[in-house]
Design an enzyme around this catalytic site. Structure first.
Site, mmCIF file in Angstrom:
data_model
loop_
_atom_site.group_PDB
_atom_site.id
_atom_site.type_symbol
_atom_site.label_atom_id
_atom_site.label_comp_id
_atom_site.label_asym_id
_atom_site.label_seq_id
_atom_site.Cartn_x
_atom_site.Cartn_y
_atom_site.Cartn_z
ATOM 1 N N ARG A 126 0.797 -1.224 0.000
ATOM 2 C CA ARG A 126 0.000 0.000 0.000
ATOM 3 C C ARG A 126 0.825 1.267 0.000
ATOM 4 O O ARG A 126 0.524 2.218 -0.731
ATOM 5 C CB ARG A 126 -0.917 -0.002 1.222
ATOM 6 N N HIS B 36 -6.188 5.485 6.098
ATOM 7 C CA HIS B 36 -6.982 4.272 6.203
ATOM 8 C C HIS B 36 -6.754 3.506 7.502
ATOM 9 O O HIS B 36 -7.624 2.787 7.965
ATOM 10 C CB HIS B 36 -6.617 3.391 5.011
#
Lengths: 270, 640
Positions: free
Chosen positions: B332, B403
């Site tokens: 990510r 996130h």
């Protein structure tokens, strides 16, 4: 791509249910909402209106919300008479301003049902759902006691059907949509999810009886098979599960009439 | 200085947990009911812990600010949960999951913790299936798996795009069973506003009932915080609006060290920001990266054109180009930074220029539209609801968003903080993900902590506490804590300011996104610290909190949470400033390789930074826990 239809802002008039607390009288109050982007979510519109009210020294509108992506089941608005608003298969938080016309009067109310008393304005107490779960909405599986996950195979058809039922977000729109405030779709979803799976068989009868009886005790009404519940459900859970629930309930009631309670034999180690 | 002993058991890596379980103390079954344990939070970690401790016979009190435990934000996790089952026979093992996780975290986590996590991952799947979690299955009836961001084996179990929901409902059903049986007392609408420390041990909490405003004290033999992450400090994030740092922040101010606060994960596949009114960013599960291809135009001039009109030759599939081995599946942090880079170059798409395409045209050719719908249908629906665009026809536009937070309260191997009796589970602790978390690992950690770690380790602490020895809520520590909470509530309501809380939250978010986001540097972080301090002053001078304290007052709830964020934001900048290296999510522009990749400094920064509160207006102490890599060779993380 869609910038043309997405860019024109609109204004609406909100007619909002205001109620200072439980057992207090409530009333509709009108608020203007101007310059709304069509891409704004309905809840973001309420955020903006609330900030304006705060600056003016008035108390903001209380409304329940959390994840804002349609999965936590917290948001619970009746918009223009429909639980979760005009669109099929979405929660209030997934309703966008593009669904409303410029100049429209938009009525906002809480989910109304006797077992969901109003806490304040648009926020209701849905703890009755937790109580139904606590009565039997589980498979007993102590941590550490489980066999290997692939020890029992489950057909994809059954697993998919269980998942269709398991998607319920516990919002209560089914109850709000029902003229009898029945919680049959909610209970049916949980009973079906666990009852379809092989793991759920041992407690199947006990579960359905306990959940349905608790539902009745908490003041939810009976089902009249009009299926407003499925239509309002943000996950479009099928009313077919209600038939399954009825079948399970009848079979379990029948069996329980003839079943003898086992003698208590676990007397403990000597 | 706080004493930070990680208490890692000795012996070979694969034996540590087994050995530790043999070595730690047990509580006699007849004595368990004499101990009360408070569990705050009911996400995956909190509900699994509360249920399991209840099953063991402890008296458990569970507190959640939500109206039901089932609302916790674990419910929104889409993609899946990892486990080293090797059901696919593709070479997975406990060791490989361990290795992937430690490498994915850029060698900034503890070996022993991660190995334990990989070991118990297999038990989690067994446990969840036994509870009736309807994981995806193959036609033959066995469990299905998929590969997920950053992994080269298929070890991810999933339930459509709603894995978090199904796992949480499993844990919630276990919790409900324990509530129904009377083993767990459930308190909803109950927000923890302070931790009570007696003689150096965590022995209780102060709670405000959000519907009535009543403030109460609760004492216990141990306190477990499982209150989630603090990514909402950025205001815009994929978190639920209610997610907050308050429980762990107040524990920090009572002496618990806060580790690596600057480690915040920016997820690469979220729907881009559309306007200032925006309250939240929506994640598109990165499972989409299995079949979707990420690209931007090669030439700036093409950015405004309809994507279908841009020929293949003029598209830059930049992840496939830069990381041929992992391509669109690279971790990510790497995918997010690459997106930032191409947008900084002016090649971003969409109205704001802050977006990249995630294109399914090839997948639709390969699998058919129905095949893509079967795998990702609900995600395409979400995308359509939000953007009014049909991603089967037009590529999705995505952009990174906050996130997850890898940082959190410092804990030892037993998941106990430096304050004895205070345990921290799940995202609220710092322990397992280092400087970057891999996809499908958060659900794994939450449930590992709750089902399989805390049930053992809490006993080790309690065995040293006399049964029924918890302090009375009438003791002066509790009385003072209640008075403090009451006065902070009163302070908000009597503040005669002009601006709503959201005004400050938005500004804080912008400062942090700019200075402590995907790329950081010394000057920016120093500027950030200054701006946040100033914003905090403005907040206290001019915030307006309407309403009263004795009914549901959402403005008041929000004010308390944002006040804590305004303090935490500064600590995050301070942490990022003092970590003079780049690692995982923490990218300091001064420390990069010529190709723009992270330049770690293992000699000076192979450690956990655990911050210790020193009082208002004072600079906190930066304690260090050295990370010893005994079993893994620290290498440069390479996904090329």
């Amino acid at each position: 791509m869609s910038s043309e239809k997405n860019s024109k802002s609109i204004s609406v008039t909100l007619r909002v249910w205001r109620q200072a607390g439980p057992n207090k009288p409530g009333q509709f109050v009108e608020y203007p909402a101007h310059n709304l982007s069509p891409n704004m979510s309905f809840l973001e519109m309420l955020d903006v209106v609330n900030d304006e009210l705060t600056v003016k020294g008035q108390e903001p509108i209380a409304f329940a919300h959390d994840c804002r992506e349609g999965i936590c089941g917290t948001c619970s608005l009746v918009i223009n008479g429909e639980p979760h608003g005009p669109h099929e298969g979405v929660a209030s938080c997934q309703t966008y301003i593009r669904s409303f016309a410029d100049g429209e009067v938009v009525t906002i109310e809480p989910f109304r049902a006797a077992p969901f008393p109003v806490i304040k304005d648009l926020v209701t107490d849905r703890s009755a759902f937790d109580k139904i779960q606590q009565a039997g909405g589980f498979i007993t599986a102590r941590a550490g006691s489980a066999p290997d996950a692939n020890a029992t195979s489950i057909s994809k058809v059954d697993a998919d059907l269980a998942m269709d039922a398991a998607q319920c977000i516990g919002c209560g729109a089914c109850v709000a949509a029902c003229k009898n405030a029945s919680a049959m779709l909610f209970v049916a979803a949980k009973v079906s999810h666990l009852g379809i799976l092989p793991q759920g068989q041992a407690e199947r009868d006990k579960r359905v009886l306990a959940m349905v009886n608790t539902m009745d005790d908490l003041g939810f009404g009976g089902c009249t098979n009009q299926y407003e519940c499925s239509a309002a459900c943000p996950k479009l859970i099928s009313h077919d599960f209600i038939s399954r629930l009825n079948g399970d309930y009848i079979a379990a009631s029948f069996r329980s009439m003839f079943k003898q309670a086992p003698a208590q034999t676990d007397g403990g180690a000597g | 200085m706080a004493q930070l002993d990680p208490k890692i058991p000795s012996g070979p890596l694969a034996e540590k947990w087994r050995k530790h379980k043999m070595d730690i103390k047990l509580v006699n079954p007849a004595n368990k009911r004499k101990y009360e344990i408070i569990v705050v939070g009911a996400g995956l970690a909190g509900s699994s812990a509360a249920a399991t401790l209840g099953e063991l016979g402890y008296k458990v009190k569970n507190f959640v600010f939500h109206d039901s435990p089932r609302r916790a934000h674990s419910i929104a996790a889409q993609g899946g949960i990892n486990a080293a089952k090797n059901y696919q026979n593709d070479g997975d093992s406990v060791h490989r999951l361990f290795y992937d996780t430690i490498k994915g975290g850029d060698y900034r986590a503890r070996e022993a913790n991660i190995h334990r996590l990989a070991e118990v991952s297999v038990n989690i799947i067994d446990q969840c299936v036994a509870q009736g979690v309807p994981f995806a299955r193959e036609y033959g009836g066995l469990l299905a798996n998929r590969s997920f961001g950053g992994a080269q084996v298929s070890r991810t179990f999933y339930a459509r795009g709603q894995t978090g929901q199904q796992l949480l409902l499993g844990a919630y059903s276990a919790l409900s069973r324990m509530v129904g049986s009377g083993a767990v007392e459930l308190n909803t609408h109950s927000e923890m506003l302070d931790l009570v420390v007696v003689d150096g041990h965590a022995k209780g909490i102060i709670v405000r009932d959000l519907t009535t405003g009543v403030i109460t004290a609760h004492s216990a033999d141990a306190v477990i915080l499982a209150t989630g992450g603090y990514g909402n400090v950025f205001n815009l994030s994929t978190y639920a609006r209610g997610s907050n740092t308050t429980a762990i922040w107040r524990a920090y101010k009572k002496g618990a060290c806060f580790a690596n606060p600057s480690y915040a994960q920016i997820h690469p596949t979220c729907i881009p920001v559309s306007g200032d009114y925006q309250s939240k960013l929506t994640l598109m599960s990165e499972s989409l990266r299995n079949d979707g291809r990420i690209w931007v135009p090669k030439n700036k001039e093409d950015c405004g054109k309809p994507p279908a009109s841009i020929p293949e030759a003029d598209r830059d599939y930049y992840l496939e180009r830069m990381y041929p081995a992992f391509g669109n599946l690279c971790p990510r942090d790497i995918a997010s930074r690459a997106a930032k880079r191409v947008c900084d170059e002016g090649r971003g798409v969409g109205e704001t220029g802050l977006g990249v395409y995630l294109d399914f045209a090839d997948a639709i050719k390969r699998l058919g539209e129905a095949g893509v719908r079967e795998r990702y249908g609900n995600l395409f629906d979400i995308y359509h609801e939000i953007t009014n665009e049909n991603a089967y026809k037009v590529p999705m536009r995505i952009f990174p968003a906050v996130h997850y937070t890898m940082g959190g309260l410092w804990v030892d191997y037993n998941l106990m903080s430096n304050l004895p009796g205070l345990f921290v589970l799940g995202e609220a602790n710092f322990s397992d993900h280092g400087a970057n978390r891999l996809g499908a690992s958060a659900l794994m950690q939450g449930l590992a902590d709750g089902y399989f770690v805390i049930p053992y380790t809490v006993g080790d602490y309690l065995a040293g506490q006399k049964p029924n020895s918890r302090p009375s809520v009438n003791s002066h520590e509790f009385v003072k804590a209640i008075a403090d909470v009451e006065s902070s509530v009163a302070r908000f309501l009597s503040n005669k300011g002009k601006e709503p809380v959201s005004y400050y939250h938005k500004r804080l978010g912008k400062i942090l996104w700019q200075h402590c986001g995907m790329a950081r540097n010394k000057a920016g972080l120093e500027q950030g610290i200054k701006e946040i301090a100033q914003l905090r002053e403005e907040f206290w001078a001019n915030v307006k909190v309407p309403g009263s304290a004795d009914t549901l007052n959402q403005s008041l709830e929000q004010a308390g949470r944002v006040a804590d964020f305004l303090e935490l934001g500064e600590l995050m900048c301070r942490d990022a400033l003092s970590r003079e290296e780049s690692c995982g999510c923490h990218f300091r522009e001064e420390y990069q390789h010529p190709d723009g990749e992270c330049k770690r400094d293992d000699e000076n920064f192979s450690h956990v930074a655990a911050w210790e509160y020193q009082g208002e207006g004072k600079t906190p102490i930066r304690n260090v826990e050295k990370l010893n890599y005994e079993f893994t060779k620290m290498s440069v993380r390479n996904y090329k």
